[in-house]
Scaffold this motif. Structure first.
Motif, PDB file in Angstrom:
ATOM      1  N   ALA A   1      -5.742  81.433 -60.810  1.00 28.97           N
ATOM      2  CA  ALA A   1      -6.918  80.699 -60.342  1.00 28.97           C
ATOM      3  C   ALA A   1      -7.304  79.634 -61.364  1.00 28.97           C
ATOM      4  CB  ALA A   1      -8.075  81.658 -60.117  1.00 28.97           C
ATOM      5  N   SER A   2      -7.286  80.019 -62.621  1.00 28.84           N
ATOM      6  CA  SER A   2      -7.642  79.082 -63.684  1.00 28.84           C
ATOM      7  C   SER A   2      -6.747  77.851 -63.663  1.00 28.84           C
ATOM      8  CB  SER A   2      -7.492  79.749 -65.047  1.00 28.84           C
ATOM      9  OG  SER A   2      -8.402  80.794 -65.183  1.00 28.84           O
TER      10      SER A   2
ATOM     11  N   SER B   1     -12.621  78.432 -58.722  1.00 28.28           N
ATOM     12  CA  SER B   1     -11.396  78.719 -57.995  1.00 28.28           C
ATOM     13  C   SER B   1     -11.228  80.236 -57.883  1.00 28.28           C
ATOM     14  CB  SER B   1     -10.209  78.104 -58.733  1.00 28.28           C
ATOM     15  OG  SER B   1      -9.000  78.426 -58.084  1.00 28.28           O
ATOM     16  N   GLU B   2     -10.706  80.668 -56.747  1.00 25.74           N
ATOM     17  CA  GLU B   2     -10.461  82.094 -56.569  1.00 25.74           C
ATOM     18  C   GLU B   2      -9.056  82.319 -56.020  1.00 25.74           C
ATOM     19  OE1 GLU B   2     -14.151  84.674 -55.498  1.00 25.74           O
ATOM     20  OE2 GLU B   2     -14.178  82.963 -54.147  1.00 25.74           O
ATOM     21  N   THR B   3      -8.451  83.419 -56.429  1.00 26.68           N
ATOM     22  CA  THR B   3      -7.186  83.810 -55.819  1.00 26.68           C
ATOM     23  C   THR B   3      -7.263  85.311 -55.552  1.00 26.68           C
ATOM     24  OG1 THR B   3      -6.129  84.371 -57.921  1.00 26.68           O
ATOM     25  CG2 THR B   3      -5.856  82.122 -57.142  1.00 26.68           C
ATOM     26  N   ALA B   4      -6.693  85.723 -54.432  1.00 23.54           N
ATOM     27  CA  ALA B   4      -6.681  87.141 -54.089  1.00 23.54           C
ATOM     28  C   ALA B   4      -5.246  87.611 -53.980  1.00 23.54           C
ATOM     29  CB  ALA B   4      -7.414  87.373 -52.771  1.00 23.54           C
ATOM     30  N   ALA B   5      -4.934  88.665 -54.730  1.00 23.85           N
ATOM     31  CA  ALA B   5      -3.611  89.275 -54.641  1.00 23.85           C
ATOM     32  C   ALA B   5      -2.497  88.235 -54.736  1.00 23.85           C
ATOM     33  CB  ALA B   5      -3.481  90.059 -53.336  1.00 23.85           C
TER      34      ALA B   5
ATOM     35  N   ASP C   1      -0.315  89.413 -58.508  1.00 15.88           N
ATOM     36  CA  ASP C   1       0.014  90.799 -58.197  1.00 15.88           C
ATOM     37  C   ASP C   1      -0.899  91.265 -57.065  1.00 15.88           C
ATOM     38  OD1 ASP C   1      -2.350  92.465 -59.177  1.00 15.88           O
ATOM     39  OD2 ASP C   1      -1.905  91.181 -60.896  1.00 15.88           O
ATOM     40  N   ARG C   2      -0.591  92.378 -56.483  1.00 17.13           N
ATOM     41  CA  ARG C   2      -1.283  92.785 -55.257  1.00 17.13           C
ATOM     42  C   ARG C   2      -2.662  93.387 -55.508  1.00 17.13           C
ATOM     43  NH1 ARG C   2       2.882  95.953 -54.456  1.00 17.13           N
ATOM     44  NH2 ARG C   2       1.558  97.668 -53.747  1.00 17.13           N
ATOM     45  N   PHE C   3      -2.993  93.618 -56.763  1.00 21.54           N
ATOM     46  CA  PHE C   3      -4.176  94.431 -57.041  1.00 21.54           C
ATOM     47  C   PHE C   3      -5.398  93.675 -57.533  1.00 21.54           C
ATOM     48  CE2 PHE C   3      -0.144  96.332 -58.341  1.00 21.54           C
ATOM     49  CZ  PHE C   3       0.024  97.226 -57.290  1.00 21.54           C
ATOM     50  N   THR C   4      -5.256  92.399 -57.787  1.00 18.98           N
ATOM     51  CA  THR C   4      -6.352  91.710 -58.465  1.00 18.98           C
ATOM     52  C   THR C   4      -6.927  90.541 -57.678  1.00 18.98           C
ATOM     53  OG1 THR C   4      -4.751  90.316 -59.612  1.00 18.98           O
ATOM     54  CG2 THR C   4      -5.498  92.269 -60.765  1.00 18.98           C
ATOM     55  N   TRP C   5      -8.215  90.414 -57.854  1.00 17.35           N
ATOM     56  CA  TRP C   5      -8.947  89.252 -57.346  1.00 17.35           C
ATOM     57  C   TRP C   5      -9.404  88.473 -58.576  1.00 17.35           C
ATOM     58  CZ3 TRP C   5     -10.804  88.347 -52.112  1.00 17.35           C
ATOM     59  CH2 TRP C   5     -11.574  87.186 -52.005  1.00 17.35           C
ATOM     60  N   CYS C   6      -8.964  87.225 -58.671  1.00 21.48           N
ATOM     61  CA  CYS C   6      -9.329  86.439 -59.847  1.00 21.48           C
ATOM     62  C   CYS C   6     -10.296  85.332 -59.467  1.00 21.48           C
ATOM     63  CB  CYS C   6      -8.098  85.799 -60.480  1.00 21.48           C
ATOM     64  SG  CYS C   6      -6.913  87.001 -61.054  1.00 21.48           S
ATOM     65  N   MET C   7     -11.262  85.103 -60.323  1.00 19.73           N
ATOM     66  CA  MET C   7     -12.150  83.958 -60.117  1.00 19.73           C
ATOM     67  C   MET C   7     -12.334  83.236 -61.437  1.00 19.73           C
ATOM     68  SD  MET C   7     -15.731  85.992 -59.452  1.00 19.73           S
ATOM     69  CE  MET C   7     -15.235  86.677 -57.886  1.00 19.73           C
ATOM     70  N   ALA C   8     -12.299  81.913 -61.372  1.00 19.80           N
ATOM     71  CA  ALA C   8     -12.353  81.117 -62.597  1.00 19.80           C
ATOM     72  C   ALA C   8     -13.376  80.000 -62.456  1.00 19.80           C
ATOM     73  CB  ALA C   8     -10.986  80.522 -62.888  1.00 19.80           C
ATOM     74  N   ALA C   9     -14.023  79.681 -63.563  1.00 20.70           N
ATOM     75  CA  ALA C   9     -14.967  78.560 -63.595  1.00 20.70           C
ATOM     76  C   ALA C   9     -14.681  77.715 -64.830  1.00 20.70           C
ATOM     77  CB  ALA C   9     -16.404  79.080 -63.625  1.00 20.70           C
ATOM     78  N   PRO C  10     -14.878  76.421 -64.718  1.00 19.97           N
ATOM     79  CA  PRO C  10     -14.463  75.506 -65.786  1.00 19.97           C
ATOM     80  C   PRO C  10     -15.444  75.401 -66.951  1.00 19.97           C
ATOM     81  CG  PRO C  10     -15.420  74.268 -63.985  1.00 19.97           C
ATOM     82  CD  PRO C  10     -15.440  75.704 -63.558  1.00 19.97           C
ATOM     83  N   ILE C  11     -14.904  75.315 -68.150  1.00 17.01           N
ATOM     84  CA  ILE C  11     -15.687  74.956 -69.333  1.00 17.01           C
ATOM     85  C   ILE C  11     -15.287  73.535 -69.688  1.00 17.01           C
ATOM     86  CG2 ILE C  11     -16.137  75.478 -71.748  1.00 17.01           C
ATOM     87  CD1 ILE C  11     -15.353  78.345 -71.204  1.00 17.01           C
TER      88      ILE C  11
END
Lengths: 266, 266
Positions: B157-158, B206-210, B213-223
């Motif tokens: 996502a990052s 930004s977000e990504t789901a699985a 890998d199949r187990f994680t939900w990632c969310m990212a925000a900018p610095i």
DNA sequence: ACATGCTGTCTGAAATATCAGACAATAACG
DNA sequence: CGTTATTGTCTGATATTTCAGACAGCATGT
């Protein structure tokens, strides 16, 4: 800082600066990194060259290599360099590769969160004391101390514990005579220090009040390795005026956690 | 490559392994440290030699120098070496010398403490994504990811945020074609990725789901740095089945904190 | 028993990295 | 304005370091 370069040249340990000598690049790199660590701030290439006693041309060469590898990086626009991102990654890899160290770090985090006080992990480097890691107090009264800076052992509570395995004679040989002198000019009598070390060993913890500076109360507890030896200590750095009741609470917590981190003597 | 230890020799970037070539000690050191970082575990000298394509005798020489400087240290009794204490000190100096980075780390600590989730600080290294620092979830469901390991940008996502400053054309040139292929064999269509990047830029997160890998939900925000560019991102790594309400709470927190860490565009 | 693979240490020789110093640019100072 | 220090880049020479390879020691496997 205002003056040209006087005082910049800190004598290199174990390195004879005999002129006309040629040195290996690797050794220069090591000296450079250690000089940067001692200096604790970005430096210019010219000053680095003076500090490590290397020709400028060589120093430029080396610095450029390290910059390219991100082991160093430019800071500001005036030609200053300091440690780079790669160092952070290497250091992280070091501190997480072993499960014991990871547990220690978790404990550090937890204790800092629970108490809000400054917590440190300490150890020896040669015959000096250094802070290996720390979590600074969140409060306004922040006593920040730098990881990796070498400090005379007698100035610290942890130091008293870390010498626990030595006889009085060994301690005497180990501590450089000048290290008994405190920053404010007072001098610790060696005999007194030896009995402090013995007391620390017997108690299983050590405390100092207003020793290295007038504002802090330090307490340290030992983390023992698999052989029962004390390699590292856990400690709190408190304002010197912390109430006695809170101090004893914190001391109990400290000892408990340090014991929990010690490896069972196999 | 034909020999036994196949797979150990990971091709060195930008280094022509032309035989009979002589290399500088410094360059060997850099290769060695990077090899160790990629390998992420203690190695034996012989394997290091193979990995960096250096003669064994040279490798022993270098390793011994680095051991003496505590940049490496022995692990176990079977001749394994890994990063040493000095690396930790250098890395610590790096990550604390600048006030901005210190603020970021404090935020990381605070967010981990408040939410109990895995929080990461991410960035780019060349054309790969890396985790720069992280605080692992305290819960039993622990998704640990290693700081400094290079990962294809499209897997993250990052990564979508970190390419925000590039045109579609630039992105296409920047990402190695193989990097669109996910670990499970699926392939991300480049066009889809480009629109993800655009979406991330527009949304400010930004977000990504699985995905990786199949187990994680990632969310990212900018610095954002002083120029408004995105150098780093803050992100949460959650179990995929995290409830939607909690996810949106966390996303809001993430964006708020990342904004707080961004430097006002001067 | 032998063969094979490894480690860790030495050696001498050849290739080259380190060095001193020169250079042009820039800055600070009286 | 000259004088004095910087910085960053080049140069060519030589003292040194890298390298290939041999060595003994210790495993392992057949």
């Amino acid at each position: 800082m205002s003056d040209s370069a006087t005082g910049l040249i800190e004598t290199e340990a174990g390195a004879e600066p005999r002129n006309g000598e040629r040195r290996r690049g690797i050794d220069r790199v090591i000296m450079l990194l250690e000089a940067l660590l001692r200096h604790r701030a970005p430096m210019r290439v010219g000053d680095i060259a003076k500090m490590i006693g290397a020709p400028r041309s060589t120093t430029y060469e080396i610095v450029n290599s390290l910059l390219e590898a991100e082991m160093l990086e430019n800071v500001g626009t005036e030609g200053y360099v300091y440690f780079g991102r790669a160092m952070h990654l290497f250091g992280w890899a070091y501190s997480h590769h072993n499960a014991h160290y990871r547990r220690i770090i978790e404990t550090l985090d937890k204790m800092a969160a629970e108490t809000g006080e400054t917590v440190q992990l300490c150890g020896l480097r040669g015959n000096k004391y250094i802070v290996l890691d720390c979590r600074d107090s969140s409060g306004p009264f922040r006593i920040s101390s730098d990881v990796g800076v070498e400090v005379p052992i007698p100035w610290t509570a942890s130091g008293r514990l870390l010498l626990g395995h030595m006889s009085e004679e060994e301690v005497k040989d180990f501590i450089p005579p000048g290290d008994y002198k405190l920053p404010d000019g007072r001098v610790i009598a060696p005999a007194e220090f030896f009995s402090d070390v013995a007391l620390a060993r017997q108690q299983g913890f050590s405390e100092t009040a207003a020793l290295a500076d007038r504002f802090t109360w330090c307490m340290a507890a030992p983390i023992r390795d698999g052989h029962g030896a004390i390699n590292k200590t856990l400690c709190f750095v408190l304002p010197v005026d912390t109430a006695e009741t809170r101090r004893s609470e914190l001391l109990a917590l400290l000892c408990e956690r340090a014991r929990g981190l010690s490896l069972a003597g196999s």
